[in-house]
Design a protein around this motif. Structure first.
Motif, PDB file in Angstrom:
ATOM      1  N   CYS A   1       0.805  -1.064  -0.140  1.00 29.03           N
ATOM      2  CA  CYS A   1       0.014   0.038   0.053  1.00 29.03           C
ATOM      3  C   CYS A   1       0.764   1.106   0.254  1.00 29.03           C
ATOM      4  O   CYS A   1       0.486   2.098  -0.933  1.00 29.03           O
ATOM      5  CB  CYS A   1      -0.826   0.109   1.283  1.00 29.03           C
ATOM      6  SG  CYS A   1      -2.208  -1.278   1.234  1.00 29.03           S
TER       7      CYS A   1
ATOM      8  N   ALA B   1       2.611   1.506  -3.310  1.00 28.00           N
ATOM      9  CA  ALA B   1       1.539   2.024  -4.537  1.00 28.00           C
ATOM     10  C   ALA B   1       1.443   3.739  -4.312  1.00 28.00           C
ATOM     11  O   ALA B   1       1.427   4.261  -5.312  1.00 28.00           O
ATOM     12  CB  ALA B   1       0.355   1.457  -4.178  1.00 28.00           C
ATOM     13  N   ASP B   2       1.281   4.202  -3.012  1.00 33.27           N
ATOM     14  CA  ASP B   2       1.296   5.541  -2.932  1.00 33.27           C
ATOM     15  C   ASP B   2       2.205   6.265  -3.754  1.00 33.27           C
ATOM     16  O   ASP B   2       2.075   7.450  -4.175  1.00 33.27           O
ATOM     17  CB  ASP B   2       1.043   5.890  -1.487  1.00 33.27           C
ATOM     18  CG  ASP B   2       1.201   7.384  -1.399  1.00 33.27           C
ATOM     19  OD1 ASP B   2       0.245   8.336  -1.510  1.00 33.27           O
ATOM     20  OD2 ASP B   2       1.998   7.795  -0.796  1.00 33.27           O
TER      21      ASP B   2
ATOM     22  N   ILE C   1      -4.643   6.740   2.259  1.00 32.32           N
ATOM     23  CA  ILE C   1      -5.098   5.359   1.921  1.00 32.32           C
ATOM     24  C   ILE C   1      -6.328   4.906   2.925  1.00 32.32           C
ATOM     25  O   ILE C   1      -5.900   4.806   4.114  1.00 32.32           O
ATOM     26  CB  ILE C   1      -3.919   4.167   2.174  1.00 32.32           C
ATOM     27  CG1 ILE C   1      -2.661   4.658   1.197  1.00 32.32           C
ATOM     28  CG2 ILE C   1      -4.113   2.891   1.843  1.00 32.32           C
ATOM     29  CD1 ILE C   1      -1.402   4.077   1.404  1.00 32.32           C
TER      30      ILE C   1
ATOM     31  N   ARG D   1      -1.492  10.250  -8.893  1.00 32.85           N
ATOM     32  CA  ARG D   1      -2.042   9.907  -7.565  1.00 32.85           C
ATOM     33  C   ARG D   1      -3.376  10.714  -7.495  1.00 32.85           C
ATOM     34  O   ARG D   1      -4.519  10.176  -6.678  1.00 32.85           O
ATOM     35  CB  ARG D   1      -1.069  10.524  -6.367  1.00 32.85           C
ATOM     36  CG  ARG D   1      -1.684  10.036  -5.018  1.00 32.85           C
ATOM     37  CD  ARG D   1      -1.631   8.433  -4.681  1.00 32.85           C
ATOM     38  NE  ARG D   1      -1.793   8.183  -3.468  1.00 32.85           N
ATOM     39  CZ  ARG D   1      -3.218   7.814  -2.772  1.00 32.85           C
ATOM     40  NH1 ARG D   1      -4.189   8.105  -3.791  1.00 32.85           N
ATOM     41  NH2 ARG D   1      -3.370   7.670  -1.729  1.00 32.85           N
TER      42      ARG D   1
ATOM     43  N   LEU E   1      -6.708   4.873  -3.140  1.00 31.08           N
ATOM     44  CA  LEU E   1      -6.104   3.697  -2.599  1.00 31.08           C
ATOM     45  C   LEU E   1      -6.910   3.222  -1.149  1.00 31.08           C
ATOM     46  O   LEU E   1      -7.127   4.061  -0.518  1.00 31.08           O
ATOM     47  CB  LEU E   1      -4.700   4.077  -2.236  1.00 31.08           C
ATOM     48  CG  LEU E   1      -3.589   3.970  -3.401  1.00 31.08           C
ATOM     49  CD1 LEU E   1      -2.271   4.403  -2.842  1.00 31.08           C
ATOM     50  CD2 LEU E   1      -3.376   2.646  -4.051  1.00 31.08           C
TER      51      LEU E   1
ATOM     52  N   CYS F   1      -7.757  -0.494   1.582  1.00 28.42           N
ATOM     53  CA  CYS F   1      -7.147  -1.840   1.936  1.00 28.42           C
ATOM     54  C   CYS F   1      -8.496  -2.196   2.882  1.00 28.42           C
ATOM     55  O   CYS F   1      -9.064  -1.527   3.653  1.00 28.42           O
ATOM     56  CB  CYS F   1      -5.740  -1.840   2.456  1.00 28.42           C
ATOM     57  SG  CYS F   1      -5.600  -0.973   3.880  1.00 28.42           S
TER      58      CYS F   1
END
Length: 388
Positions: free
Chosen positions: A162, A165-166, A208, A175, A180, A182
């Motif tokens: 995670c 990915a950011d 996130i 972005r 994003l 989870c």
């Protein structure tokens, strides 16, 4: 005929155990043989870097047989079952090995899960490469990371994914077009409160979104949804699933060896199998309540080798493994943080730092030359190895 130590599995656990045992036993005393169905050794700590172009797949795999010290045999074969009564390993080709000591280092395998469009599992090198290609094509939308496979403590690899990915989408300057998120069956970012709180705050700072207590039961690829039995759902444009893990499938054909999930039942301090005293296990095969890390395996290997020597000398075993696991979590932008825990002490994440990142990079460079051979590095090498 020489006595024989058979080690099933040529990953970091099996390789470390073999190389350290060879230092204590001459070939005239014990034959040591490592058995695996493939002759490929993957540098597991580098796997999460592949989807983001931070590691080349060809550079993190080497022949497993070449990572073993001189005098250690390697056989390419697939285990079928272990007969504890006769101290024999049977292979799928019909052959077998008798052993005086058996070490189970067979790792863990993903449980079969549903496949759907827009859903990519993450567990091995092929899945990491497929995910790298998918991320390159991804230009916006909601990316959901499903932490289905939970480990005791903190699910380090999914959270690292995670954070990277950011960083990855910021580097691509998209972005603002990527949401994003989870989901996890845990109550937060970890099972222990202090680490969960600190990591959860870091997820918030990086925008996130985390949804706790979410156990995916259905993946609706056609409509892009993850659903739970309770009727909750979350939509996705791309889903990355870290699957539940189990022990080697053949464990079910070896009565008394493993629990219902296929993990070897061992004393968590001595690493001796509860079913038979001349069988030991370490790493993911043992299913110990510790995070998956090379540091944890290295600590276990020290205890395992020491206790095998004591067992063969008819001496009491030492209950010396305390569950120690040091994990580094890459957070992007050249930074990382350290989690260091035992069975009884909770990991207390430090602040993100460039020093922790530098140590982690150094540890990966030392993986082939110092970690696998079981050498004890000094200076920066010793410090950085704790972070791998």
């Amino acid at each position: 005929m020489n006595r024989r130590i058979v080690i099933l599995g040529s990953g970091v656990a099996g390789t470390l155990a073999a190389n350290r045992l060879r230092r204590h036993y001459d070939e005239s005393e014990f034959g040591i043989v490592v058995v695996d169905k493939v002759d490929d050794h993957l540098c597991r700590p580098a796997l999460v870097s592949v989807p983001f172009g931070l590691a080349e797949p060809s550079r993190i795999v080497r022949p497993a047989s070449r990572q073993l010290a001189d005098g250690i045999g390697f056989r390419k074969a697939e285990a079928d079952r272990v007969d504890l009564d006769t101290d024999t390993v049977h292979f799928t080709d019909g052959s077998s090995y008798h052993y005086d000591v058996l070490v189970l280092a067979t790792g863990a395998a993903p449980t079969p899960g549903p496949s759907a469009a827009g859903v990519l599992p993450f567990h091995d090198l092929p899945s990491a490469v497929a995910l790298r290609d998918a991320l390159r094509r991804f230009d916006g939308g909601r990316l959901v990371v499903d932490i289905a496979g939970t480990a005791a403590g903190t699910p380090v690899e999914p959270l690292e994914f995670c954070f990277l990915a950011d960083w990855y989408f910021r580097r691509r300057k998209i972005r603002d077009r990527v949401e994003l998120a989870c989901v996890t069956p845990l109550n937060g970012a970890g099972s222990r409160p202090e680490a969960s709180r600190a990591l959860g705050q870091l997820l918030e700072e990086k925008w996130i979104r985390m949804t706790p207590r979410f156990t995916t039961s259905v993946i609706d690829g056609e409509n892009g949804r993850l659903l739970t039995d309770e009727g909750h759902e979350i939509a996705f444009d791309l889903a990355v699933v870290f699957p539940q893990l189990r022990g080697a499938p053949w464990m079910v054909r070896s009565p008394g060896l493993a629990d219902g999930r296929g993990f070897v039942t061992v004393d968590r301090h001595t690493l001796q199998c509860k079913a038979k005293p001349n069988v030991f296990a370490l790493g993911d095969a043992a299913g110990l309540p510790v995070p998956r890390s090379t540091s944890a395996v290295s600590s276990q290997a020290g205890t395992l080798v020491h206790n095998i020597r004591r067992f063969l000398a008819d001496e009491p075993l030492d209950a010396s493994y305390d569950g120690h696991a040091a994990c580094r979590v890459e957070t992007g932008f050249g930074r990382a943080l350290l989690l260091d825990s035992t069975y009884d002490t909770e990991a207390r994440p430090g602040h993100e730092s460039r020093l922790a990142h530098a140590g982690a990079r150094a540890a990966q460079r030392l993986y082939w030359s110092a970690v696998l051979p079981g050498r004890e590095p000094t200076g920066l090498g010793r410090w950085s190895r704790r972070l791998i």
